[in-house]
Each structure stands twice: as structure tokens, then as C-alpha cells.
Design a protein around this motif. Structure first.
Motif, PDB file in Angstrom:
ATOM      1  N   THR A  30       0.786  -1.222   0.000  1.00  0.00           N
ATOM      2  CA  THR A  30       0.000   0.000   0.000  1.00  0.00           C
ATOM      3  C   THR A  30       0.823   1.280   0.000  1.00  0.00           C
ATOM      4  OG1 THR A  30      -0.246  -0.139   2.395  1.00  0.00           O
ATOM      5  CG2 THR A  30      -2.007  -1.061   1.049  1.00  0.00           C
ATOM      6  N   SER A  31       1.890   1.356   0.786  1.00  0.00           N
ATOM      7  CA  SER A  31       2.667   2.594   0.793  1.00  0.00           C
ATOM      8  C   SER A  31       4.030   2.371   1.423  1.00  0.00           C
ATOM      9  CB  SER A  31       1.928   3.696   1.550  1.00  0.00           C
ATOM     10  OG  SER A  31       1.993   3.456   2.937  1.00  0.00           O
ATOM     11  N   ILE A  92      -7.124   0.615  -0.315  1.00  0.00           N
ATOM     12  CA  ILE A  92      -6.447   1.555  -1.209  1.00  0.00           C
ATOM     13  C   ILE A  92      -7.162   2.903  -1.204  1.00  0.00           C
ATOM     14  CG2 ILE A  92      -5.874   2.005  -3.628  1.00  0.00           C
ATOM     15  CD1 ILE A  92      -5.395  -1.044  -3.893  1.00  0.00           C
ATOM     16  N   GLN A  95      -6.330   5.190   1.974  1.00  0.00           N
ATOM     17  CA  GLN A  95      -4.891   5.200   2.194  1.00  0.00           C
ATOM     18  C   GLN A  95      -4.478   6.223   3.248  1.00  0.00           C
ATOM     19  OE1 GLN A  95      -3.001   2.915   0.659  1.00  0.00           O
ATOM     20  NE2 GLN A  95      -1.441   3.559   2.074  1.00  0.00           N
TER      21      GLN A  95
END
Length: 124
Positions: A30-31, A92, A95
């Protein structure tokens, strides 16, 4: 009371490690903040394992330290519950929510890691 909280924190720590591995499966893409969170989490876990293996009484007698650890564990359990009930698309789309949680938990884990080092260096 202090020893009960200490042993509860050890039990919850083992569950916490398991939940953390389950979170890796859900959120590793995701990040960059999630990657930083997991690295900080590994460092924190290593220091907690060292603290448990050292068998120092300072860890058993520090009620605030153990309560803070239990709080982190419950917060991570709730984060896992939220991510487990949501689909990948929801994760997502949200986020910012997850980034904020990773930042907050990472800061707390850094603080607890430093506090663990300080307690380890105390002589009792």
C-alpha cells in the motif's frame, strides 16, 4: 497486580507478532509508510524479546510500561480487524487513514523501544 499485567503483556505480545505477520500479507503493497512501520515493528519486537529473555525485574515491576505495550497490542489488533473486514479496494481508497495509523503506531513503537533500552540499562 504488576506481575499479572506483565504476563498478560507477554501473552498479548505473542498474539501481536502473529497479527503483525497477517498484516504484512494484507498491506505490504500500500505505501512506503507501511514498510517503515514494519521495519520499526521488527526493531521493537527484537527489543521486547531481549527484554523478556533478560528476565529483569524492572520489566515485571513497571506497570506503566506494560500497560503501554498492551495498549499498542490492542490498537494493532483493531487495525487488523478493520483491514481484515475491508476489501483491498477499500484499503487503497482509505490510504490516508492507514498512513495516519502507521505514523502514529510507528512513533509509539519508537518511544517504547527507547523506553525499553532505558529500562534495560537501569540497575536494580
Amino acid at each position: 497486580m504488576k506481575k499479572i499485567v506483565y504476563y498478560l503483556s507477554i501473552i498479548l505480545f505473542t498474539i501481536y507478532l502473529f497479527i503483525t505477520f497477517l498484516l504484512i500479507n494484507k498491506l505490504y503493497k500500500t505505501s512506503i509508510l507501511s514498510i517503515i512501520y514494519f521495519i520499526i515493528n521488527i526493531i521493537y519486537s527484537i527489543f521486547i524479546i531481549i527484554a523478556i529473555l533478560s528476565k529483569k525485574d524492572i520489566y515485571k515491576n513497571s506497570l506503566s510500561y506494560n500497560i503501554l505495550n498492551i495498549g499498542i497490542y490492542f490498537y494493532t489488533f483493531m487495525l487488523y480487524k478493520i483491514t481484515n473486514t475491508n476489501t483491498t479496494l477499500d484499503i487503497i481508497n482509505n490510504q490516508t487513514y492507514y498512513n495516519n495509523n502507521y505514523i502514529m503506531i510507528s512513533i509509539l513503537l519508537i518511544g517504547l523501544t527507547i523506553y525499553t533500552i532505558i529500562l534495560n540499562n537501569e540497575k536494580i
